[in-house]
Write a protein that holds these residues in place. Structure first.
Motif, mmCIF file in Angstrom:
data_model
loop_
_atom_site.group_PDB
_atom_site.id
_atom_site.type_symbol
_atom_site.label_atom_id
_atom_site.label_comp_id
_atom_site.label_asym_id
_atom_site.label_seq_id
_atom_site.Cartn_x
_atom_site.Cartn_y
_atom_site.Cartn_z
ATOM 1 N N ALA A 1 0.906 -1.179 0.032
ATOM 2 C CA ALA A 1 0.156 0.006 -0.062
ATOM 3 C C ALA A 1 0.889 1.206 -0.038
ATOM 4 N N GLU A 2 1.899 1.316 0.696
ATOM 5 C CA GLU A 2 2.696 2.406 0.930
ATOM 6 C C GLU A 2 3.747 2.725 -0.463
ATOM 7 N N ASN A 3 3.973 1.670 -0.937
ATOM 8 C CA ASN A 3 5.027 1.647 -1.993
ATOM 9 C C ASN A 3 4.225 1.796 -3.447
ATOM 10 N N GLU A 4 2.882 1.174 -3.717
ATOM 11 C CA GLU A 4 2.489 0.890 -4.815
ATOM 12 C C GLU A 4 0.998 1.870 -5.128
ATOM 13 N N GLN A 5 0.189 1.956 -3.715
ATOM 14 C CA GLN A 5 -1.055 2.618 -3.879
ATOM 15 C C GLN A 5 -0.961 4.028 -3.638
ATOM 16 N N LEU A 6 -0.099 4.305 -2.691
ATOM 17 C CA LEU A 6 -0.117 6.044 -2.347
ATOM 18 C C LEU A 6 0.551 6.745 -3.344
ATOM 19 N N PRO A 7 1.681 6.300 -3.960
ATOM 20 C CA PRO A 7 2.587 7.151 -4.833
ATOM 21 C C PRO A 7 1.467 7.754 -6.121
ATOM 22 N N PRO A 8 0.611 6.940 -6.852
ATOM 23 C CA PRO A 8 -0.355 7.478 -7.672
ATOM 24 C C PRO A 8 -1.231 8.333 -7.049
ATOM 25 N N ILE A 9 -1.572 8.440 -5.667
ATOM 26 C CA ILE A 9 -2.584 9.538 -5.128
ATOM 27 C C ILE A 9 -1.602 10.986 -4.990
ATOM 28 N N PHE A 10 -0.376 10.675 -4.491
ATOM 29 C CA PHE A 10 0.318 11.810 -4.138
ATOM 30 C C PHE A 10 0.593 12.625 -5.792
ATOM 31 N N ALA A 11 0.901 11.695 -6.761
ATOM 32 C CA ALA A 11 1.346 12.381 -7.902
ATOM 33 C C ALA A 11 0.019 13.188 -8.561
ATOM 34 N N TYR A 12 -1.046 12.565 -8.180
ATOM 35 C CA TYR A 12 -2.459 13.223 -8.720
ATOM 36 C C TYR A 12 -2.567 14.452 -7.910
ATOM 37 N N LEU A 13 -2.265 14.489 -6.658
ATOM 38 C CA LEU A 13 -2.385 15.821 -5.848
ATOM 39 C C LEU A 13 -1.411 16.788 -6.275
ATOM 40 N N GLU A 14 -0.305 16.323 -6.419
ATOM 41 C CA GLU A 14 0.842 17.124 -6.926
ATOM 42 C C GLU A 14 0.547 17.816 -7.818
ATOM 43 N N LYS A 15 -0.167 17.297 -8.925
ATOM 44 C CA LYS A 15 -0.536 18.093 -10.250
ATOM 45 C C LYS A 15 -1.932 18.991 -10.137
ATOM 46 N N THR A 16 -2.676 18.523 -9.082
ATOM 47 C CA THR A 16 -4.007 19.039 -8.952
ATOM 48 C C THR A 16 -4.152 20.359 -7.854
ATOM 49 N N ILE A 17 -3.180 20.275 -6.903
ATOM 50 C CA ILE A 17 -3.469 21.249 -5.655
ATOM 51 C C ILE A 17 -2.948 22.535 -6.260
ATOM 52 N N PRO A 18 -3.982 23.689 -5.777
ATOM 53 C CA PRO A 18 -3.895 25.132 -6.679
ATOM 54 C C PRO A 18 -2.734 25.635 -6.079
ATOM 55 N N ASP A 19 -2.350 26.788 -6.625
ATOM 56 C CA ASP A 19 -1.386 27.665 -6.128
ATOM 57 C C ASP A 19 -1.999 28.404 -4.452
ATOM 58 N N SER A 20 -3.284 28.230 -4.570
ATOM 59 C CA SER A 20 -3.911 29.062 -3.358
ATOM 60 C C SER A 20 -3.554 27.988 -1.970
ATOM 61 N N GLY A 21 -3.375 26.833 -2.540
ATOM 62 C CA GLY A 21 -3.226 25.778 -1.142
ATOM 63 C C GLY A 21 -4.426 25.194 -0.590
ATOM 64 N N PHE A 22 -5.390 25.387 -1.565
ATOM 65 C CA PHE A 22 -6.861 24.827 -1.192
ATOM 66 C C PHE A 22 -7.511 24.307 -2.370
ATOM 67 N N LEU A 23 -7.870 23.009 -2.428
ATOM 68 C CA LEU A 23 -8.391 22.271 -3.520
ATOM 69 C C LEU A 23 -9.776 22.775 -4.207
#
Ligand SMILES: N[C@@H](CCC(=O)N[C@@H](CS)C(=O)NCC(=O)O)C(=O)O
Length: 224
Positions: free
Chosen positions: A130-152
Protein backbone atom coordinates in the motif's frame (compact mmCIF):
# COMPACT_ATOMS: atom_id res chain seq x y z
CA UNK A 1 -23.91 17.06 19.62
CA UNK A 2 -21.99 13.82 20.06
CA UNK A 3 -19.60 12.07 17.68
CA UNK A 4 -18.96 8.41 18.54
CA UNK A 5 -15.56 6.97 17.70
CA UNK A 6 -11.86 7.69 17.91
CA UNK A 7 -10.06 10.45 16.05
CA UNK A 8 -7.40 7.94 14.99
CA UNK A 9 -10.05 7.12 12.40
CA UNK A 10 -9.78 9.59 9.51
CA UNK A 11 -13.57 9.51 9.17
CA UNK A 12 -14.07 10.56 12.79
CA UNK A 13 -11.33 13.21 12.57
CA UNK A 14 -12.96 14.59 9.42
CA UNK A 15 -16.20 15.20 11.34
CA UNK A 16 -14.46 16.71 14.36
CA UNK A 17 -12.34 19.09 12.22
CA UNK A 18 -15.37 20.01 10.12
CA UNK A 19 -17.27 20.90 13.30
CA UNK A 20 -14.32 22.85 14.72
CA UNK A 21 -13.97 24.87 11.51
CA UNK A 22 -17.65 25.76 11.85
CA UNK A 23 -17.14 26.79 15.47
CA UNK A 24 -19.37 23.98 16.73
CA UNK A 25 -19.04 22.16 20.03
CA UNK A 26 -18.90 18.48 19.10
CA UNK A 27 -18.40 16.12 21.99
CA UNK A 28 -16.32 13.04 21.18
CA UNK A 29 -17.56 9.89 22.89
CA UNK A 30 -14.75 7.36 22.61
CA UNK A 31 -16.03 4.20 20.95
CA UNK A 32 -14.01 1.32 19.53
CA UNK A 33 -14.54 0.13 15.98
CA UNK A 34 -17.14 -2.64 15.94
CA UNK A 35 -18.10 -1.82 19.55
CA UNK A 36 -21.11 -3.83 20.79
CA UNK A 37 -22.32 -0.83 22.88
CA UNK A 38 -26.10 -0.85 22.20
CA UNK A 39 -26.28 2.96 22.07
CA UNK A 40 -23.59 3.00 19.38
CA UNK A 41 -25.01 0.02 17.45
CA UNK A 42 -28.43 1.67 17.35
CA UNK A 43 -26.79 4.58 15.56
CA UNK A 44 -24.30 2.63 13.44
CA UNK A 45 -25.86 -0.74 12.69
CA UNK A 46 -22.70 -2.14 11.07
CA UNK A 47 -20.46 -0.96 13.90
CA UNK A 48 -18.50 1.54 11.84
CA UNK A 49 -17.33 4.83 13.31
CA UNK A 50 -18.27 7.64 13.36
CA UNK A 51 -21.78 7.65 14.73
CA UNK A 52 -23.47 10.94 15.49
CA UNK A 53 -26.23 12.28 17.72
CA UNK A 54 -27.97 15.66 17.79
CA UNK A 55 -30.78 15.30 20.32
CA UNK A 56 -33.15 12.67 18.96
CA UNK A 57 -31.54 12.64 15.52
CA UNK A 58 -28.85 10.03 14.91
CA UNK A 59 -26.87 9.03 11.83
CA UNK A 60 -23.67 7.18 10.89
CA UNK A 61 -21.11 7.76 8.12
CA UNK A 62 -18.77 10.74 8.01
CA UNK A 63 -20.15 12.18 4.79
CA UNK A 64 -23.73 11.90 6.04
CA UNK A 65 -22.68 13.64 9.26
CA UNK A 66 -20.91 16.57 7.60
CA UNK A 67 -23.82 16.92 5.16
CA UNK A 68 -26.15 17.26 8.15
CA UNK A 69 -23.88 19.79 9.87
CA UNK A 70 -23.56 21.82 6.67
CA UNK A 71 -27.34 21.96 6.22
CA UNK A 72 -27.99 22.85 9.85
CA UNK A 73 -25.08 25.28 10.28
CA UNK A 74 -24.52 26.78 6.82
CA UNK A 75 -21.92 29.37 7.91
CA UNK A 76 -19.04 29.29 7.38
CA UNK A 77 -19.80 27.37 4.24
CA UNK A 78 -17.59 24.28 3.85
CA UNK A 79 -19.53 22.46 1.11
CA UNK A 80 -19.91 25.00 -1.69
CA UNK A 81 -23.38 25.49 -3.15
CA UNK A 82 -22.16 26.19 -6.72
CA UNK A 83 -22.73 22.98 -8.73
CA UNK A 84 -19.19 22.57 -10.09
CA UNK A 85 -17.51 23.43 -6.79
CA UNK A 86 -19.85 21.18 -4.84
CA UNK A 87 -19.21 18.27 -7.21
CA UNK A 88 -15.44 18.82 -6.98
CA UNK A 89 -15.66 18.91 -3.19
CA UNK A 90 -17.53 15.60 -3.08
CA UNK A 91 -15.04 14.13 -5.56
CA UNK A 92 -12.18 14.86 -3.15
CA UNK A 93 -14.21 13.60 -0.20
CA UNK A 94 -14.81 10.33 -2.04
CA UNK A 95 -11.19 10.11 -3.16
CA UNK A 96 -10.16 10.34 0.47
CA UNK A 97 -12.82 7.97 1.79
CA UNK A 98 -12.32 5.25 -0.80
CA UNK A 99 -9.02 5.38 -2.73
CA UNK A 100 -6.81 6.95 -0.03
CA UNK A 101 -8.42 4.96 2.74
CA UNK A 102 -7.94 1.75 0.78
CA UNK A 103 -4.22 2.32 1.09
CA UNK A 104 -4.39 4.02 4.48
CA UNK A 105 -6.29 1.20 6.16
CA UNK A 106 -3.86 -1.43 4.91
CA UNK A 107 -0.98 0.55 6.39
CA UNK A 108 -2.50 1.68 9.68
CA UNK A 109 -4.20 -1.60 10.51
CA UNK A 110 -1.09 -3.66 9.81
CA UNK A 111 1.44 -1.32 11.40
CA UNK A 112 -0.60 -0.24 14.42
CA UNK A 113 -4.13 -1.55 15.04
CA UNK A 114 -3.40 -5.26 14.66
CA UNK A 115 -0.01 -5.43 16.39
CA UNK A 116 -0.52 -2.80 19.10
CA UNK A 117 -4.25 -2.77 19.84
CA UNK A 118 -5.68 -6.13 18.81
CA UNK A 119 -2.51 -8.16 19.45
CA UNK A 120 -2.95 -9.93 16.14
CA UNK A 121 -0.35 -10.85 13.54
CA UNK A 122 0.14 -8.15 10.95
CA UNK A 123 0.57 -8.39 7.20
CA UNK A 124 3.73 -6.40 6.51
CA UNK A 125 3.54 -7.15 2.80
CA UNK A 126 0.08 -5.61 2.53
CA UNK A 127 1.26 -2.49 4.36
CA UNK A 128 4.41 -2.19 2.27
CA UNK A 129 2.47 -2.74 -0.96
CA UNK A 130 0.00 0.00 0.00
CA UNK A 131 2.78 2.43 0.89
CA UNK A 132 4.98 1.70 -2.10
CA UNK A 133 2.38 1.11 -4.83
CA UNK A 134 -0.98 2.57 -3.83
CA UNK A 135 0.03 5.86 -2.24
CA UNK A 136 2.41 7.20 -4.94
CA UNK A 137 -0.25 7.57 -7.68
CA UNK A 138 -2.47 9.42 -5.21
CA UNK A 139 0.35 11.78 -4.25
CA UNK A 140 1.24 12.26 -7.93
CA UNK A 141 -2.37 13.18 -8.68
CA UNK A 142 -2.49 15.66 -5.78
CA UNK A 143 0.85 17.13 -6.83
CA UNK A 144 -0.53 18.17 -10.21
CA UNK A 145 -3.97 19.13 -8.85
CA UNK A 146 -3.41 21.31 -5.77
CA UNK A 147 -3.85 24.96 -6.82
CA UNK A 148 -1.38 27.72 -5.95
CA UNK A 149 -3.86 28.99 -3.33
CA UNK A 150 -3.18 25.88 -1.24
CA UNK A 151 -6.85 24.89 -1.20
CA UNK A 152 -8.44 22.28 -3.46
CA UNK A 153 -11.73 24.04 -4.22
CA UNK A 154 -12.66 27.73 -4.54
CA UNK A 155 -9.27 28.85 -3.14
CA UNK A 156 -10.56 28.55 0.42
CA UNK A 157 -10.95 25.81 3.00
CA UNK A 158 -13.69 23.32 2.18
CA UNK A 159 -14.59 19.77 3.07
CA UNK A 160 -12.26 18.73 0.23
CA UNK A 161 -9.18 19.82 2.18
CA UNK A 162 -10.41 18.40 5.47
CA UNK A 163 -11.22 15.03 3.88
CA UNK A 164 -7.94 14.72 1.96
CA UNK A 165 -5.75 15.81 4.89
CA UNK A 166 -7.41 13.52 7.44
CA UNK A 167 -6.08 10.10 6.30
CA UNK A 168 -2.62 11.64 6.06
CA UNK A 169 -2.85 12.67 9.71
CA UNK A 170 -3.50 9.05 10.68
CA UNK A 171 -0.61 7.84 8.51
CA UNK A 172 1.65 10.49 10.05
CA UNK A 173 1.06 8.84 13.44
CA UNK A 174 2.92 5.76 12.14
CA UNK A 175 5.60 7.74 10.32
CA UNK A 176 4.19 7.59 6.81
CA UNK A 177 4.43 11.09 5.34
CA UNK A 178 4.42 12.75 1.93
CA UNK A 179 8.03 12.90 0.72
CA UNK A 180 8.78 16.62 0.17
CA UNK A 181 11.55 15.76 -2.32
CA UNK A 182 9.16 13.85 -4.60
CA UNK A 183 5.93 15.74 -3.93
CA UNK A 184 6.89 19.24 -2.66
CA UNK A 185 3.52 20.85 -3.38
CA UNK A 186 1.56 18.08 -1.71
CA UNK A 187 3.88 17.97 1.30
CA UNK A 188 3.56 21.74 1.82
CA UNK A 189 -0.21 21.57 1.34
CA UNK A 190 -0.67 18.80 3.91
CA UNK A 191 1.62 20.55 6.40
CA UNK A 192 -0.39 23.78 6.11
CA UNK A 193 -3.78 22.08 6.49
CA UNK A 194 -2.53 20.05 9.46
CA UNK A 195 -1.19 23.24 11.08
CA UNK A 196 -4.68 24.71 11.34
CA UNK A 197 -5.80 24.69 14.99
CA UNK A 198 -8.77 22.48 14.07
CA UNK A 199 -6.37 19.72 12.98
CA UNK A 200 -3.32 20.46 15.13
CA UNK A 201 -5.04 19.88 18.48
CA UNK A 202 -6.46 16.54 17.38
CA UNK A 203 -3.24 15.38 15.72
CA UNK A 204 -1.22 16.08 18.88
CA UNK A 205 -3.62 13.91 20.89
CA UNK A 206 -3.64 11.16 18.26
CA UNK A 207 0.14 11.02 18.10
CA UNK A 208 0.39 10.82 21.89
CA UNK A 209 -2.13 7.98 21.91
CA UNK A 210 -0.25 6.00 19.26
CA UNK A 211 3.08 6.62 20.99
CA UNK A 212 1.65 5.50 24.35
CA UNK A 213 0.72 2.16 22.80
CA UNK A 214 4.20 1.63 21.37
CA UNK A 215 3.96 3.48 18.05
CA UNK A 216 3.83 1.95 14.61
CA UNK A 217 5.68 -1.30 14.06
CA UNK A 218 8.68 -1.18 11.77
CA UNK A 219 8.18 -1.88 8.12
CA UNK A 220 9.25 -5.34 7.00
CA UNK A 221 11.09 -3.96 3.97
CA UNK A 222 11.27 -0.86 1.85
CA UNK A 223 10.97 -1.72 -1.82
CA UNK A 224 10.91 1.76 -3.34
N1 LIG B 1 -17.89 5.34 4.91
C1 LIG B 1 -17.75 5.34 6.35
C2 LIG B 1 -16.57 4.46 6.72
C3 LIG B 1 -16.47 4.23 8.24
C4 LIG B 1 -15.41 3.19 8.59
O1 LIG B 1 -15.11 2.28 7.80
N2 LIG B 1 -14.85 3.33 9.80
C5 LIG B 1 -13.86 2.36 10.26
C6 LIG B 1 -12.80 3.05 11.11
S1 LIG B 1 -11.64 3.96 10.16
C7 LIG B 1 -14.54 1.36 11.18
O2 LIG B 1 -15.33 1.73 12.00
N3 LIG B 1 -14.21 0.07 11.02
C8 LIG B 1 -14.68 -0.93 11.92
C9 LIG B 1 -15.34 -2.08 11.24
O3 LIG B 1 -15.40 -2.08 10.00
O4 LIG B 1 -15.81 -2.95 11.97
C10 LIG B 1 -17.61 6.78 6.84
O5 LIG B 1 -17.32 7.66 6.02
O6 LIG B 1 -17.86 7.03 8.01
Amino acid sequence: MIVYGSTLSPYVRKCMVFGAEKGLELQLKFTSPGSPDPEFRAISPFGKMPGFRDGEFTIADSTAIVTYLEAKFPEPNLIPPAPEARARTIWFDELADTVMMGAGSAIFSNRFVKPRVMRLPCDHDAADQAENEQLPPIFAYLEKTIPDSGFLVEDRLTLADIAIASPLATLGCVGVCVDPARYPRTAAYVEAIHARPSFATIIARDRAQVAALGGGVAKAAVTA
